[in-house]
Design an enzyme around this catalytic site. Structure first.
Site, PDB file in Angstrom:
ATOM      1  CG  ASP A  67      57.708  98.320  19.057  1.00 39.27           C
ATOM      2  OD1 ASP A  67      57.166  97.741  17.834  1.00 39.27           O
ATOM      3  OD2 ASP A  67      58.489  97.556  20.086  1.00 39.27           O
ATOM      4  CG  ASN A 136      68.291  97.497  25.719  1.00 39.41           C
ATOM      5  OD1 ASN A 136      67.570  96.305  24.757  1.00 39.41           O
ATOM      6  ND2 ASN A 136      67.588  97.909  26.239  1.00 39.41           N
ATOM      7  CG  HIS A 138      65.165  96.422  23.506  1.00 42.29           C
ATOM      8  ND1 HIS A 138      64.843  97.479  23.513  1.00 42.29           N
ATOM      9  CD2 HIS A 138      64.804  95.952  22.157  1.00 42.29           C
ATOM     10  CE1 HIS A 138      64.820  98.351  22.401  1.00 42.29           C
ATOM     11  NE2 HIS A 138      65.052  97.188  21.378  1.00 42.29           N
ATOM     12  CD  GLU A 143      63.542  98.765  26.639  1.00 47.46           C
ATOM     13  OE1 GLU A 143      64.234  97.918  26.050  1.00 47.46           O
ATOM     14  OE2 GLU A 143      63.337 100.457  25.721  1.00 47.46           O
TER      15      GLU A 143
HETATM   16  P1  PGA Z   1      67.012  98.207  15.128  1.00 54.29           P
HETATM   17  O1  PGA Z   1      65.896  98.159  16.580  1.00 54.29           O
HETATM   18  O2  PGA Z   1      66.827  97.564  14.280  1.00 54.29           O
HETATM   19  O3  PGA Z   1      67.326  99.415  14.673  1.00 54.29           O
HETATM   20  O4  PGA Z   1      68.609  98.250  15.200  1.00 54.29           O
HETATM   21  C1  PGA Z   1      65.838  96.714  17.270  1.00 54.29           C
HETATM   22  C2  PGA Z   1      65.296  96.540  18.310  1.00 54.29           C
HETATM   23  O5  PGA Z   1      65.943  97.872  18.993  1.00 54.29           O
HETATM   24  O6  PGA Z   1      64.941  95.484  18.252  1.00 54.29           O
END
Ligand code: PGA
Length: 250
Positions: A67, A136, A138, A143
């Protein structure tokens, strides 16, 4: 799903780096899906160490990032392109032409999502996709409630994601509200998935991903349907799972 519980974030990262390294050695033309955020950082640093020790050659590897934020160009220190260069690509012998990251400032974002999917197809599909997981649930920026049939698309970021990612910016206001993300279908089309999670704040999402019902409200739960998923956790992220220390491989 194969679940590996490790004693620390460092061991989680080393474990992931070893799996990726063995794939690159086996298939020098590997097509690798990559993630950003704090979780995979040490894995990239381990891979750099292996490169410096002459163990790995990235010259024929192709990468596709999951992304990118909409509205940030390559020079923005908050863009995922910048992160990837600074944390990984600048230190290995990857061919810059084989690096693919969605272009967050494309004039026509829908065209950009189509172009990205075509590029993945042209490369022969993703062999190994590295993932983190949001609190959450994702994966990528898919999302809660996103359609499982979606390919690369433009997403509106969830409130919790904006909160969580504000730590990488100077203020919450700076966090872009939109991103381009591979869709769940793009991720499910990968031949192999490696998902990393570390820290207690991921424990509930990890538990739901593994034991919960397959549910668009917890996007990562769809991975239960993927034929080749390895989940690598530190003990904090695994704290809501049932396992004994004998299951620890590291
Ligand atoms: P993080 O994010 O590695 O910064 O915890 C993971 C994600 O949101 O997929």
């Amino acid at each position: 799903m194969k679940v590996i519980v490790t004693k620390s974030k460092e061991m989680m990262s080393i474990n992931a780096a070893h799996i990726l390294a063995s794939k690159i050695m086996e298939y020098p033309h590997l097509v690798l899906g990559l993630a950003t955020g704090s979780t995979p950082l040490c894995t990239y640093h381990e891979l750099i160490k292996m490169y410096n020790n002459g163990i790995l050659d990235f010259s024929r590897v192709t990468t596709f990032n999951l992304d990118e934020y909409v509205g940030l160009d390559d020079s923005s220190p908050y863009s995922y392109r910048f992160y990837m260069q600074k944390e990984f690509f600048d230190y290995i012998n990857i061919n810059q032409k084989k690096i693919n990251i969605p272009y967050g400032i494309a004039e026509d974002l829908t065209e950009e999502t189509k172009r990205y999917e075509k590029a993945i197809k042209k490369a022969g599909g993703i062999d190994v996709q590295l993932l983190g997981i949001g609190r959450n649930g994702h994966i990528g920026f898919n999302e809660p409630k996103s359609n499982f049939e979606t390919l690369t698309h433009v997403v509106e970021l969830d409130k919790q994601t904006i909160e969580d990612n504000a730590r990488f910016f100077d203020s919450r206001q700076q966090v872009p509200r939109k991103a381009i993300s591979m869709g769940i279908k793009t991720i499910m089309n990968s031949r192999k998935v490696i998902l990393l999670a570390s820290g207690e704040n991921k424990a509930e999402a990890v538990k739901k991903m593994i034991y919960g019902k397959i549910d668009p409200n917890l996007q990562a739960s769809v991975l239960q349907l993927h034929p080749d998923v390895t989940v690598i956790l530190d003990k904090e992220a695994a704290s809501q799972l049932k396992y004994t220390e004998e299951n620890w491989i590291i």
